[in-house]
Structures are given as C-alpha cells and as structure tokens.
Write a protein that holds these residues in place. Structure first.
Motif, PDB file in Angstrom:
ATOM      1  N   ASP A 144       3.108  -4.816  10.936  1.00  0.00           N
ATOM      2  CA  ASP A 144       3.558  -3.912   9.877  1.00  0.00           C
ATOM      3  C   ASP A 144       2.588  -4.024   8.697  1.00  0.00           C
ATOM      4  O   ASP A 144       2.609  -4.991   7.957  1.00  0.00           O
ATOM      5  CB  ASP A 144       4.988  -4.256   9.454  1.00  0.00           C
ATOM      6  N   GLU A 145       1.753  -3.050   8.553  1.00  0.00           N
ATOM      7  CA  GLU A 145       0.734  -2.990   7.503  1.00  0.00           C
ATOM      8  C   GLU A 145      -0.119  -4.255   7.443  1.00  0.00           C
ATOM      9  O   GLU A 145      -0.135  -4.956   6.435  1.00  0.00           O
ATOM     10  CB  GLU A 145       1.391  -2.701   6.152  1.00  0.00           C
ATOM     11  N   THR A 196       9.194   0.913   9.010  1.00  0.00           N
ATOM     12  CA  THR A 196       9.631  -0.484   9.043  1.00  0.00           C
ATOM     13  C   THR A 196      11.007  -0.603   9.679  1.00  0.00           C
ATOM     14  O   THR A 196      11.268  -1.510  10.483  1.00  0.00           O
ATOM     15  CB  THR A 196       9.639  -1.061   7.614  1.00  0.00           C
ATOM     16  N   GLN A 210       6.046  -6.546   6.934  1.00  0.00           N
ATOM     17  CA  GLN A 210       5.357  -5.885   5.825  1.00  0.00           C
ATOM     18  C   GLN A 210       5.347  -6.806   4.604  1.00  0.00           C
ATOM     19  O   GLN A 210       4.328  -6.970   3.950  1.00  0.00           O
ATOM     20  CB  GLN A 210       6.078  -4.574   5.503  1.00  0.00           C
ATOM     21  N   GLU A 222       8.236  -3.377  -0.531  1.00  0.00           N
ATOM     22  CA  GLU A 222       8.617  -2.315   0.379  1.00  0.00           C
ATOM     23  C   GLU A 222       8.811  -1.018  -0.395  1.00  0.00           C
ATOM     24  O   GLU A 222       9.332  -1.017  -1.501  1.00  0.00           O
ATOM     25  CB  GLU A 222       9.915  -2.699   1.092  1.00  0.00           C
TER      26      GLU A 222
HETATM   27 MG   LIG Z   1       7.400  -0.127   5.734  1.00  0.00          MG
END
Ligand SMILES: [Mg+2]
Ligand SMILES: Nc1ncnc2c1ncn2[C@@H]1O[C@H](COP(=O)(O)OP(=O)(O)OP(=O)(O)O)[C@@H](O)[C@H]1O
Lengths: 328, 336
Positions: free
Chosen positions: B234-235, B102, B144, B13
């Motif tokens: 998330d990504e 996030t 993520q 992160e």
């Molecule tokens: Mg993030």
C-alpha cells in the motif's frame, strides 16, 4: 540513635522479607503482561488472591502441598482464560476494565457469607489452618538464627524457611523469564506490544500469543499470592485494589520490560515504604494513630506512582532510548 | 504515533500525497526503465491477449474478488463486482484519494470484513479467514501507515517475520538448540534482504529511530522475510526519496522476475507506468477501468476520475508533475 538504627534495620529487613519476594513474583507476572506484551492487567491482586485461596482451601481440605500448589496454578489459568477469551480480541483498554472488575469480584466472592464455609468470609483463613504442609517440609532445625542484623526463627510463619523458599522461587522465575524473553517467543511478545496488526500481517496468531502471556503472568501472580499468605492469614480485604497498584508501582519503579526491574523495584519499594511508616510512627508518636500512618503511607505510594509515570516512565533499569519513540 | 505525523512524509490516510521534487523524480524514473527480463516479457505477452475491460478474466488467476462490498454507515467504500489478478505479474491499483483502495486491501487481507461478496486466493475461498492465516497462505501485505515495531531493532523486526520458527512456540522457546539453527539461517537471509534495501547498516538500530521512508523500506523487507507468493504493497513509494524510489522500483520488478505476484497501490503515475504490467483503476469504490498501463492512462474514465471531466491530458504525461500545470488544470476545472 537507637531508634534510628531500629528503623533502619526494619527497613533493611524488608529487602529479604517474604512479602517482598511475593511482590517480586507478582511483578514478574505483570512484567510479562505489561512490560513485554503490553497487556493492561489492572487486576493482578485478583490472580494473587485466587492463588492464595486455591492453595489455602485445598490444603485445609486435606490436599498435600504439591496438589495444593497445582490447584492454585490451575485456578489462575482458568481465571486468565475467562478474562482473556472475551477481551483479547478487543482493544487493550477493555482488558484493563475487565481485570479490575474481575479482581473485585474474586474478593467480593471471597468475603461473602455464602462461601464462608470455604473461604472464611470476611475474616478469611487463619495461617495455622493451611501452612502445616509447607512448614513440615522444612529441613532446618528449630530455633533462631541471626545473620548480620537479621534474626528470625528458622521455622514458622515469619521464618528463614519462608524466605529461603520465596527467594529461591524468585531465582527460578528469573531464569525462566530470561530464557523466555531472549527467545523468538519473547520477540513475538514485544512485537505484539509494539503493533499487533503488524504482527498479524506477518502470519502470527496474535490472540494465542496474548493468551499465553496472560496465563503465564497470571500463574506468577498466583505463585506470588501463595507466598504472600504463607507468613500470614488469607484476608480478602488485604489483597484488594491497593495491592494491584503496589505491584504496578513495584514494576514501574524497577523498570518494565527489564529482567531485574521487578526485583529492584520490590526491594526498594518495601524498604522505603517501611522507612516511611516506621519513621512516621517513631517521629510522630502521639500525634498520629497507627491507622493514620498507614493512610499517609498509602497516599505517598499513590503520589510516587504518579510522579514515576510522569517523570521516569522507564523506571530505574529501563532504557531511556527505547522509550524515546514510545510516546503514542 | 505522533512522530509519524510530524514527519514531512505523507503517511496520513486520505490526505493528498506529497508531490516529490518534480525534476529529480522524473530523472530517477527515467533511469529505471521497464525491466527487460524474461518474466517482464512473458507478462507483457500474456496480458496483451487479455481484453482491457473491467472484470475481465485472466489466463492464470491467483486472486479473485466477486461482488465484494463494504459499507461504512450509508457510504459504500468498496463495491467491486469482479476482479481477477494475474499470477506472476505486477498489478497496480490506482485511484484518487478515498477511492477505497486501502479498504479493498484490508478486505482482501482479512483485516476487515465485507458486508457481502466472496473472494479467493489460489482457488481457495477466503471468506472468514483471519489476517494471520492469510499471511501464512502466502499473501502478505504492507500498510499505508507504516507499522514498524518501534522498540525492536531492525534485525528483530526481520527475524520476527520469518515463518515456522520452532522458537516461537512457548515450550520450544526454552530450549535454545531447537531454534538457534533456524535463527542463524534467518539472520543470514535477513541480512541479504536488508542489504538490498540499504538497511543493513541500520540492523542494530531500533526501528523507531528510522525515518519515515526507511520504515517503508523496512516494512517491505520484513514482508519479504515471509517468502510470500503474493505481496500487496500500500503506497510503497510514499515518502521515499527519488534515488531510493528508483531502486525500490527495481526491487519490485525483481520480485516479479523471481515469480512473485505483486499488487500495489500507488499515486505516482510515473512509477505505475514504469513498472506495472497491468493497471486497475478504482474510483468511488468501483473499478472503473483496467488494462495495460499505456492504454489505461489514456482512458477517458480514468482521466475523468483523476482530473475531473473534459481533460485530454494523458495521466502519464510528465508535465503533470509540475505543480504549476496542475494548478492550472484545477483552476480550469473550478471554472466549469
Ligand atoms: Mg489508501
Ligand atoms: N473505518 C472507516 N470508517 C468509516 N469510513 C471509512 C473507514 N475507512 C475508510 N473509510 C472511508 O472509505 C473511503 C475509502 O477509503 P480508503 O482509505 O480505502 O481510500 P484510499 O483509496 O486508500 O485513499 P488514499 O489514496 O487516500 O489512501 C473513504 O471515503 C473513507 O473515508
């Protein structure tokens, strides 16, 4: 030579001893907690002691066997609820701290003089006071029976009857755990063990799952406690922290998250432990007092637990491959 | 998990996301192209009528956040005045590292609690709803930092995600006939989804043995097992190789075409430009712009947020994929 065969027979006797079966049950419970769900229960002895008290005290108060068993189970269910409610929403370590403390509290309460009227205080409850209902159920004729090198009374404290019931319970418990762990519910437990947030993100009630596991494992601990005291007295100090660590050793030795790990672990643990103590007693007779032998025995168990966790954390039956990516 | 950090994928992160091999990424993305499905055209048509302005109301809102704030100590990580997400379209949430994307995801999905604010999903207020309830309501997310269930097999990961399995009840679990039918149906469904993500050959492997990119795919496949109405990624592309990025983008568009609402966070502007119907830009916790991809990427506020002030570069410009160009831009920025 005669000494050696006596030691070996003693050690082999541990393989089918009621105490071993009691530890299998307790370790099956701990396996549900730790092996499958990842819950760090450091107070399994507390569940066992509570089961023993529940059974003993209600029997002495005049309850029939079935009722006494229900009391023992309900006691452990309540204990699990009390421990779980504040901690299962927090990180795993908190449960460890709370269970270790709670087990101590149960023991302290048990041996306190205030409750001595019920619990017998420090001296505990003598076996004769609470095992009649269980003994009365035996269909076996009185007398002794020898099977191979093993010879015990049919009925009584350290008898074939206790062994028969104990290992039947183990067999039932194994079938039950097998049914549970092959099911989608068992998969949920493992999911929670791996990553509870991921399971939560998939819409599962993680708190409820953990609570169910805690209760169920505690119930097995309580049953193990009842079985443990059937051939002996209920003594709070005999069911203290070291008992919890023995159960952990049993589980880790056999292999956590395996069905037969608790069985193999308990058999091996008690046989080797007996071999060690009997060997020391015979070999060092005159040099070591009996209490010293016990102390050395405990020390070796502690050492074995450490070595086990460091060098073979998956135990005997565990899968090395599964463990390879578990180093968090 | 330490193996996560040893991988060369960027799953940590708040670190700069890896720039994948430039040439191949561009090639891969050029091969994708915008989907020309009815759903894609409908989305474009509907959103064309929406004014590209922060906090604008949408014709068919599925998710709405109002005055949501989250502070960590003295620092405000998220401060969203008003945001609506249109149903049945792909919305991209972009912004520099640390923008609060996030955290915003966590707030919306019940994994974190805001200090203030209200938000609703399909008209139902969500304040105080647990993360699990959120997922059961049909809003499912991925992380993520990938969360594969390592010591379960890929197939078990998938089966665990299915909803309403009677075998997940403690007592129901003991009676196999109660759940074996459900398991069988779920297995078939899981196989179908896994094959879409090219993971069907891995179904009996432990999820922990998958590579970082494969775990991303597994997590997305797993989320789909819940039959969500809205999926939040998330990504999803971080650490996935260009060829798979291409098929992943296809999949995401296919989800929209099936009627699902997609909200995804992504750093790869090209992916965003290629598949999203609407783009929301966050910077320092606030939403600084929203609108259709082409116009947003030329928005001065957005370019400022990403590259610092005074650049006239379009963020969708392929030259930005070139590290040399980026280095030059950075150097220019330093001099100012
Ligand atoms: Mg993030
Ligand atoms: N648990 C936390 N405690 C304190 N600060 C936090 C916490 N989580 C996030 N933050 C801070 O909030 C800000 C937003 O973080 P967030 O993870 O939402 O960014 P992001 O937009 O997802 O970035 P990235 O693109 O790098 O993933 C960051 O400055 C971060 O340091």
């Amino acid at each position: 030579m005669e000494e050696l065969s006596r030691i070996l027979t003693q050690a082999a006797g541990e393989l089918i001893a009621p105490t071993t079966a009691a530890y299998v049950l307790a370790a099956i419970g701990l396996n549900l907690h730790f092996g499958y769900t990842g819950l760090l229960n450091m107070g399994q002895a507390g569940f066992m002691l509570l089961g023993a008290y529940g059974f003993g005290i209600s029997t002495i108060a005049g309850a029939p066997l079935w009722l006494a068993l229900i009391v023992a189970l309900v006691a452990s269910i309540l204990f699990a609820l009390i421990l779980g409610m504040p901690t299962l929403k927090l990180r795993g370590d908190y449960l460890a701290i709370v269970t270790i403390a709670a087990a101590e509290i149960v023991r302290m309460l048990g041996r306190s003089s205030g409750l001595a009227e019920w619990t017998g205080g420090q001296a505990g409850l003598r076996g004769n006071e609470f095992k009649d209902t269980f003994a009365a159920l035996s269909p076996l004729p009185d007398g002794r029976t020898a099977i191979g090198p093993f010879e015990y009374l049919n009925n009584g404290s350290d008898s074939w009857w206790v062994r028969l019931v104990g290992w039947s319970l183990v067999a039932l418990a194994l079938v039950f755990v097998w049914l549970l762990t092959r099911s989608p519910w068992g998969r949920l437990l493992k999911g929670v063990r791996e990553d509870e947030d991921a399971v939560r993100a998939l819409g599962k009630n993680v708190y409820a799952i953990k609570m169910q596991a805690l209760i169920l494992g505690g119930v097995f601990g309580s049953l193990g406690g009842v079985l443990y005291v059937l051939p002996r007295a209920i003594q709070p100090d005999g069911m203290a922290r070291s008992m919890t660590f023995f159960v952990w050793t049993v589980l880790l030795l056999g292999g956590a998250a395996t069905l037969f790990g608790p069985v193999l672990g308990a058999m091996l643990f008690w046989a080797v432990f007996m071999l060690l103590r009997a060997g020391l007693r015979e070999g060092m007779a005159g040099t070591l007092a009996p209490t010293q032998v016990e102390n050395i025995g405990g020390l070796v168990v502690g050492l074995a637990l450490m070595l086990l966790v460091i060098f073979r954390p998956q135990g005997i039956l565990g899968n090395k491959k599964e463990l390879a990516f578990d180093a968090r | 998990m330490p193996d996560e950090t040893t991988e060369n994928t960027v799953t940590t992160e708040n670190t700069v996301t890896e720039v994948t091999e430039p040439a191949s990424t561009v090639e891969a993305l050029d091969a994708v192209g915008r989907s020309d499905s009815a759903a894609a055209r409908a989305a474009e048509h509907v959103l064309a009528a929406v004014e590209p302005k922060v906090g604008v109301s949408k014709p068919d809102t599925i998710l709405m956040a109002d005055g949501v704030q989250r502070r960590f100590g003295g620092m405000t990580a998220v401060d969203v005045e008003h945001l609506e997400v249109q149903r049945g379209v792909i919305t991209a949430l972009i912004g520099p590292n640390g923008a609060g994307k996030t955290t915003f995801f966590n707030l919306l999905t019940g994994f974190d609690k805001p200090n203030q604010g209200t938000w609703s999903f399909e008209g139902r207020s969500l304040a105080g709803t647990s993360a699990a309830k959120m997922a059961r309501n049909g809003m499912v997310r991925t992380f993520q930092l990938t969360k594969a269930l390592s010591r379960l097999t890929v197939m078990q990961n998938m089966l665990l995600a299915a909803m309403d399995n009677p075998g997940e009840n403690l007592f129901g679990s003991l009676v196999r006939p109660l759940w074996s039918g459900t398991e069988k149906r779920n297995t078939e469904k899981a196989l179908e989804i896994l094959s879409r993500f090219k993971l069907d050959t891995k179904k009996d492997d432990f999820a922990g043995s998958l590579s970082g990119g494969q775990r991303k795919l597994l997590e997305m496949a797993r989320a789909l097992m819940t039959d969500p109405t809205m999926i939040m990624l998330d990504e999803p592309m971080a650490g996935v190789n260009p060829a798979l990025v291409q098929s992943l983008l296809h999949h995401i568009q296919a989800l929209r075409d099936e009627g699902m609402t997609v909200l995804f966070v992504e750093h790869d502007m090209h992916a965003v430009r290629h598949i999203s119907d609407w783009v929301v830009v966050m910077a320092e916790g606030r939403i600084v712009a929203e609108g259709p991809p082409q116009s947003v990427m030329q928005d001065q506020a957005v370019i400022d947020a990403y590259l610092g002030a005074h650049h006239d570069t379009d963020l969708g410009d392929d030259s930005l994929l070139d590290p040399a160009v980026l280095a030059r831009l950075e150097a220019e920025e330093e001099k100012r």
